[in-house]
Design a protein around this motif. Structure first.
Motif, PDB file in Angstrom:
ATOM      1  N   UNK A  49      12.361   0.226  -1.620  1.00 34.30           N
ATOM      2  CA  UNK A  49      12.732   1.162  -2.663  1.00 34.30           C
ATOM      3  C   UNK A  49      14.219   1.447  -2.675  1.00 34.30           C
ATOM      4  N   UNK A  50      14.549   1.447  -1.535  1.00 39.39           N
ATOM      5  CA  UNK A  50      16.246   1.765  -1.732  1.00 39.39           C
ATOM      6  C   UNK A  50      16.868   0.590  -2.344  1.00 39.39           C
ATOM      7  N   UNK A  51      16.610  -0.520  -1.852  1.00 46.96           N
ATOM      8  CA  UNK A  51      17.269  -1.739  -2.267  1.00 46.96           C
ATOM      9  C   UNK A  51      16.799  -2.638  -3.723  1.00 46.96           C
ATOM     10  N   UNK A  52      15.830  -2.012  -4.298  1.00 47.27           N
ATOM     11  CA  UNK A  52      15.232  -2.626  -5.128  1.00 47.27           C
ATOM     12  C   UNK A  52      14.333  -1.772  -6.246  1.00 47.27           C
ATOM     13  N   UNK A  53      15.275  -0.591  -6.393  1.00 46.62           N
ATOM     14  CA  UNK A  53      14.790   0.492  -7.353  1.00 46.62           C
ATOM     15  C   UNK A  53      14.635   0.039  -8.935  1.00 46.62           C
ATOM     16  N   UNK A  54      15.704  -0.870  -9.141  1.00 50.07           N
ATOM     17  CA  UNK A  54      15.582  -1.445 -10.458  1.00 50.07           C
ATOM     18  C   UNK A  54      14.372  -2.303 -10.928  1.00 50.07           C
ATOM     19  N   UNK A  55      13.933  -2.837 -10.069  1.00 52.92           N
ATOM     20  CA  UNK A  55      12.624  -3.704 -10.498  1.00 52.92           C
ATOM     21  C   UNK A  55      11.312  -2.483 -10.271  1.00 52.92           C
ATOM     22  N   UNK A  56      11.501  -1.700  -9.360  1.00 57.09           N
ATOM     23  CA  UNK A  56      10.426  -0.791  -9.231  1.00 57.09           C
ATOM     24  C   UNK A  56       9.990   0.272 -10.486  1.00 57.09           C
ATOM     25  N   UNK A  57      11.046   0.348 -11.023  1.00 59.50           N
ATOM     26  CA  UNK A  57      11.008   1.225 -12.123  1.00 59.50           C
ATOM     27  C   UNK A  57       9.950   0.933 -13.255  1.00 59.50           C
ATOM     28  N   UNK A  92       1.991  -5.379  -8.664  1.00 57.73           N
ATOM     29  CA  UNK A  92       1.081  -6.534  -8.356  1.00 57.73           C
ATOM     30  C   UNK A  92       1.493  -7.649  -7.520  1.00 57.73           C
ATOM     31  N   UNK A  93       0.796  -8.255  -6.565  1.00 52.84           N
ATOM     32  CA  UNK A  93       1.007  -9.110  -5.739  1.00 52.84           C
ATOM     33  C   UNK A  93       0.351 -10.479  -5.973  1.00 52.84           C
ATOM     34  N   UNK A 109       8.464   2.196   6.652  1.00 51.28           N
ATOM     35  CA  UNK A 109       9.921   2.025   6.721  1.00 51.28           C
ATOM     36  C   UNK A 109      10.102   1.019   5.646  1.00 51.28           C
ATOM     37  N   UNK A 110       9.578  -0.151   5.965  1.00 46.65           N
ATOM     38  CA  UNK A 110       9.841  -1.207   4.928  1.00 46.65           C
ATOM     39  C   UNK A 110       9.511  -0.926   3.491  1.00 46.65           C
ATOM     40  N   UNK A 111       8.685  -0.009   2.948  1.00 52.47           N
ATOM     41  CA  UNK A 111       8.671   0.412   1.639  1.00 52.47           C
ATOM     42  C   UNK A 111       9.723   1.247   1.294  1.00 52.47           C
ATOM     43  N   UNK A 112      10.242   2.267   2.249  1.00 51.47           N
ATOM     44  CA  UNK A 112      11.449   2.966   1.894  1.00 51.47           C
ATOM     45  C   UNK A 112      12.735   2.117   1.823  1.00 51.47           C
ATOM     46  N   UNK A 113      12.704   1.046   2.663  1.00 53.58           N
ATOM     47  CA  UNK A 113      13.834   0.288   2.285  1.00 53.58           C
ATOM     48  C   UNK A 113      13.935  -0.579   1.010  1.00 53.58           C
ATOM     49  N   UNK A 132       0.788  -1.249   0.148  1.00 48.43           N
ATOM     50  CA  UNK A 132       0.217   0.112   0.017  1.00 48.43           C
ATOM     51  C   UNK A 132       0.888   1.372  -0.068  1.00 48.43           C
ATOM     52  N   UNK A 133       1.880   1.380   0.659  1.00 49.73           N
ATOM     53  CA  UNK A 133       2.911   2.470   0.892  1.00 49.73           C
ATOM     54  C   UNK A 133       3.674   2.730  -0.706  1.00 49.73           C
ATOM     55  N   UNK A 134       3.777   1.552  -1.173  1.00 52.74           N
ATOM     56  CA  UNK A 134       4.784   1.522  -2.570  1.00 52.74           C
ATOM     57  C   UNK A 134       3.825   1.944  -3.437  1.00 52.74           C
ATOM     58  N   UNK A 135       2.302   1.803  -3.304  1.00 55.28           N
ATOM     59  CA  UNK A 135       1.443   2.270  -4.367  1.00 55.28           C
ATOM     60  C   UNK A 135       1.347   3.747  -3.947  1.00 55.28           C
TER      61      UNK A 135
END
Length: 133
Positions: free
Chosen positions: A69-77, A14-15, A63-67, A3-6
């Motif tokens: 994003x920091x560690x998996x930005x390539x996937x999230x793009x 998607x999950x 905090x988990x979403x921020x982490x 939800x925070x990533x959204x």
């Protein structure tokens, strides 16, 4: 966390939750809306728990979403874009869960037939979006 990533603009995230073949573990895979990229989120979350000596997760969803994003930005793009219909459905689905209740799209231990709903670990049905997501 999703939800925070959204909320951060990753609406095409998607999950796909599932139950392990022996029924003892909940698994969660992330995919982008086009289903071209995937990420085993439950393994990533477990690694964060191992780093913290397998104690209960103390990070907030933000905090988990921020982490993540920091560690998996390539996937999230691949997930960057608003998707109000899915975000709304997902938020309502998560809000409907009770403590220690987990959703799953299928159980690896049984032969799986596609359905128009997910189940939860408390045998509640969650109706999926009409477009199959």
């Amino acid at each position: 966390m999703v939800k925070e990533l959204h909320k951060c603009g990753y609406g095409n995230l998607r999950v796909i939750p599932s139950i392990s073949p022996n029924g003892l573990a909940w698994r969660c895979e992330f995919i982008d809306q086009k289903k071209q990229n995937d990420f085993i989120a439950s393994t990533w979350i477990e690694s964060k728990m191992v780093e913290n000596y397998k104690v209960e997760m103390k990070l907030s969803p933000q905090e988990l979403a921020d982490l993540f994003i920091k560690e998996n930005i390539n996937f999230l793009e691949h997930c960057k874009e608003k998707n109000e219909e899915y975000e709304h459905w997902y938020g309502q689905m998560v809000d409907s869960l009770t403590e220690k209740e987990l959703p799953y799209a299928f159980d690896y231990g049984e032969y799986f037939y596609p359905t128009d709903y997910w189940l939860t670990t408390k045998n509640k049905k969650i109706v999926k979006l009409l477009n199959g997501n």
